[in-house]
Write a protein that holds these residues in place. Structure first.
Motif, PDB file in Angstrom:
ATOM      1  N   VAL A 168       0.513  -0.923  -0.026  1.00 38.14           N
ATOM      2  CA  VAL A 168      -0.141   0.361  -0.340  1.00 38.14           C
ATOM      3  C   VAL A 168       0.719   1.050   0.000  1.00 38.14           C
ATOM      4  CG1 VAL A 168      -1.547   1.492   1.254  1.00 38.14           C
ATOM      5  CG2 VAL A 168      -1.865  -1.059   1.554  1.00 38.14           C
ATOM      6  N   ILE A 169       0.604   2.414  -0.997  1.00 38.98           N
ATOM      7  CA  ILE A 169       1.450   3.208  -1.185  1.00 38.98           C
ATOM      8  C   ILE A 169       0.687   4.432  -0.452  1.00 38.98           C
ATOM      9  CG2 ILE A 169       3.395   2.733  -2.350  1.00 38.98           C
ATOM     10  CD1 ILE A 169       1.728   3.731  -4.973  1.00 38.98           C
ATOM     11  N   ARG A 170      -0.617   4.399  -0.246  1.00 38.32           N
ATOM     12  CA  ARG A 170      -1.625   5.982  -0.113  1.00 38.32           C
ATOM     13  C   ARG A 170      -2.430   4.884   0.322  1.00 38.32           C
ATOM     14  NH1 ARG A 170      -3.554   9.085  -3.398  1.00 38.32           N
ATOM     15  NH2 ARG A 170      -1.999   8.328  -5.610  1.00 38.32           N
ATOM     16  N   THR A 171      -3.172   5.853   1.572  1.00 43.69           N
ATOM     17  CA  THR A 171      -4.574   5.971   1.624  1.00 43.69           C
ATOM     18  C   THR A 171      -5.837   6.840   1.786  1.00 43.69           C
ATOM     19  OG1 THR A 171      -4.007   3.431   2.895  1.00 43.69           O
ATOM     20  CG2 THR A 171      -6.267   4.536   4.065  1.00 43.69           C
ATOM     21  N   GLU A 172      -6.595   7.324   1.371  1.00 45.06           N
ATOM     22  CA  GLU A 172      -7.346   7.952   1.349  1.00 45.06           C
ATOM     23  C   GLU A 172      -8.282   7.668   1.659  1.00 45.06           C
ATOM     24  OE1 GLU A 172      -4.242  10.207  -0.631  1.00 45.06           O
ATOM     25  OE2 GLU A 172      -5.831  10.832   0.467  1.00 45.06           O
TER      26      GLU A 172
ATOM     27  N   GLU B 216      -8.500   8.420  -9.427  1.00 44.65           N
ATOM     28  CA  GLU B 216      -8.605   8.921  -7.409  1.00 44.65           C
ATOM     29  C   GLU B 216      -9.755  10.077  -7.642  1.00 44.65           C
ATOM     30  OE1 GLU B 216      -4.333   8.555  -6.632  1.00 44.65           O
ATOM     31  OE2 GLU B 216      -5.411   8.997  -4.827  1.00 44.65           O
TER      32      GLU B 216
ATOM     33  N   GLN C 150     -13.298  10.250  -4.993  1.00 42.46           N
ATOM     34  CA  GLN C 150     -13.378  11.324  -4.070  1.00 42.46           C
ATOM     35  C   GLN C 150     -14.684  11.719  -4.356  1.00 42.46           C
ATOM     36  OE1 GLN C 150      -9.734  13.648  -4.537  1.00 42.46           O
ATOM     37  NE2 GLN C 150      -8.166  11.659  -4.292  1.00 42.46           N
TER      38      GLN C 150
ATOM     39  N   GLN D 168      -7.278   2.805  -1.174  1.00 41.42           N
ATOM     40  CA  GLN D 168      -5.790   3.085  -1.249  1.00 41.42           C
ATOM     41  C   GLN D 168      -5.209   2.742  -2.449  1.00 41.42           C
ATOM     42  OE1 GLN D 168      -5.079   0.378   2.200  1.00 41.42           O
ATOM     43  NE2 GLN D 168      -5.493  -1.978   0.664  1.00 41.42           N
ATOM     44  N   VAL D 169      -3.802   3.483  -2.529  1.00 40.83           N
ATOM     45  CA  VAL D 169      -3.307   2.937  -3.727  1.00 40.83           C
ATOM     46  C   VAL D 169      -2.261   1.815  -3.388  1.00 40.83           C
ATOM     47  CG1 VAL D 169      -1.210   4.130  -5.519  1.00 40.83           C
ATOM     48  CG2 VAL D 169      -3.557   5.274  -4.496  1.00 40.83           C
TER      49      VAL D 169
ATOM     50  N   GLU E 128       1.108  -0.408  -4.744  1.00 39.26           N
ATOM     51  CA  GLU E 128       2.382  -0.607  -5.865  1.00 39.26           C
ATOM     52  C   GLU E 128       2.043  -2.074  -6.221  1.00 39.26           C
ATOM     53  OE1 GLU E 128       4.671   1.663  -6.697  1.00 39.26           O
ATOM     54  OE2 GLU E 128       4.047   0.331  -8.362  1.00 39.26           O
TER      55      GLU E 128
ATOM     56  N   ASN F 246      -0.287   0.522 -11.050  1.00 33.28           N
ATOM     57  CA  ASN F 246      -1.028   0.391  -9.620  1.00 33.28           C
ATOM     58  C   ASN F 246      -2.220   0.354  -9.562  1.00 33.28           C
ATOM     59  OD1 ASN F 246       1.355   3.424  -9.732  1.00 33.28           O
ATOM     60  ND2 ASN F 246       1.197   2.190  -8.312  1.00 33.28           N
TER      61      ASN F 246
END
Ligand SMILES: Nc1ncnc2c1ncn2[C@@H]1O[C@H](COS(=O)(=O)NC(=O)[C@@H](N)CO)[C@@H](O)[C@H]1O
Length: 416
Positions: A117-121, A302, A306, A313-314, A316, A330
């Motif tokens: 996981v590289i990013r969680t939004e 994304e 949103q 989550q994004v 890799e 991704n």
């Protein structure tokens, strides 16, 4: 082939990291053998032509001997040619298995468990009631038929009904319009395509099993608009000023889900037929340009999530999970409360020239040289899978679904 010879170790590492069944040494040896035979055939052909050239000025008693030698050379060339025909086919088949070199930042590992996981939004919702799953929500609101239809169409099929059926149509148009706003050309494409479209896009030979075949017509049904979009410009030489080609492709998608027996059998997550708006790019053969487009495609997907206020989550993607042709992938995974898990709803891929070589997608660059382009693709929105996190995250205690402002505007009301 030149790249493979110049970077044999790199290609071997990619083969290992992507778990590809391919013996590169055998491929290189076969290529040498075929090349050698071709050179011999050329030489024999030249010999036969040289002899034939001598024929007209030759003395009568020499003509017979010359004729024999010319015939002999031609016969030998013919034997060699039929001898290497199947080796050439074998070489062609092996070349289709050569993987793209994966992004150096991709986690090295055999499968999806190695993804990171590289990013969680977005905030996961906290319910002050027992949340329902998407099937219960649809049944209590009359938004789907999942029983009757299986009598008619078999498993992994569904009917959306009422305002949910309308929501799917609105979401697809909204996604198309949003991507259009980013300068992409909307294009509706068929799912029907010929076999070589799947070879060019990369689905064949490895994933033939997952593809519906219309054998009476020598046609197949694509699982993504990417198949037809990759083949549209096959064989053309695009001018530099025609790039980047930007398509917002809409199509029905068909998948046998052959390898998914027993997985996600409840509801809408994994079905045989769905719809998708696909972002597709053909750009110049420059890794920095491809990287820019990768970021733009991901940001576009994304932005839709949103607006739908779906937590995500994004990812890799690992070398083993990204597939043969990807340089980088991704995935975006959306939060599904009833599963207490994030589930893949989007996939964004950079392929550099791997797909372009298979599909013969070329352009004349600024130096006037004809080179293979780069391609990228990404899910803008795919339904009905996206409806699962959407319904579940926005459900109310009474089973109604409250619409986030952007979607309320589409549907003309605060609730679905
Ligand atoms: N069997 C299925 N049922 C429902 N949705 C699916 C199914 N298979 C794929 N999808 C949806 O389609 C999206 C893209 O599929 S993908 O195979 O990952 N990637 C592609 O097809 C690429 N062309 C990018 O779209 C998935 O993220 C998912 O949202």
């Amino acid at each position: 082939m030149d790249f493979i010879k110049a970077h044999t170790d790199t290609v071997k590492k990619a083969i290992a990291d992507k778990n590809v069944e391919l013996d590169l040494d055998a491929l290189l040896a076969l290529e040498e053998e075929v090349k050698g035979a071709k050179q011999e055939i050329e030489a024999l052909r030249a010999e036969r032509n040289r002899i034939s050239g001598m024929f007209k000025d030759a003395a009568p008693e020499e003509k017979a001997e010359l004729g024999r030698r010319a015939k002999e050379a031609g016969k030998r060339a013919g034997e060699l040619e039929s001898g290497i025909a199947d080796k050439q086919q074998q070489l062609k088949d092996m070349m289709l298995l050569v993987p793209n070199i994966p992004y150096e930042g991709a986690p090295v590992g055999p499968g999806e468990d190695d993804n990171i996981v590289i990013r969680t939004e977005g905030e996961k919702p906290s319910f002050d009631f027992t949340p329902r799953d998407h099937v219960e929500l649809m049944e209590m609101n009359g938004w789907a038929d999942l029983q009757r239809v299986t009598q008619v169409s078999g498993s992994r099929t569904y009917c959306l009904k009422g305002r949910l059926a309308l929501l799917e149509q609105k979401l697809m148009a909204w996604a198309l319009e949003t991507i259009m706003g980013n300068g992409f050309d909307p294009i509706t494409v068929p799912a029907i395509a010929r076999e070589d479209a799947f070879v060019r896009q990369g689905q064949f030979p490895g994933h033939r099993e997952e593809t519906y075949e219309l054998e009476k017509d020598d046609l197949f049904l694509a699982g993504t608009a990417e198949v037809v979009l990759t083949g549209l410009h096959s064989g053309e030489i695009l001018e530099a000023d025609q790039l980047p080609v930007l398509y917002a492709g809409y199509s029905p998608c068909f998948r046998r889900e052959a390898g998914s027996a027993g997985r996600d059998v409840r509801g809408l997550l994994r079905v045989h037929q769905f719809v998708k708006v696909e972002q597709y790019v053909i750009c110049e053969a420059d890794e920095a340009v491809s990287a820019e487009w990768h970021a733009k495609l991901l940001a576009a997907a994304e932005s839709l999530l949103q607006a739908m206020e779906i937590p995500y989550q994004v990812i890799e993607t690992s070398t083993g999970d990204m597939g043969l042709g990807k340089y980088r992938m991704n995935d975006i995974e959306s939060w599904v409360p009833s599963l207490d898990k994030y589930r893949e709803t989007h996939s964004c891929s950079t392929l550099h020239d791997w797909q372009a070589r298979r599909a013969n997608l070329r352009y004349r660059n600024s130096d006037g040289k004809v080179v293979h382009a780069h391609t990228l693709n990404n899910t803008a929105l795919a339904s009905p899978r996206i409806l699962v996190p959407f319904l579940e995250n926005h459900q109310q205690a009474d089973g109604r679904v409250k619409l986030p402002p952007a979607i309320a505007a589409l549907m003309g009301g605060e609730y679905l």
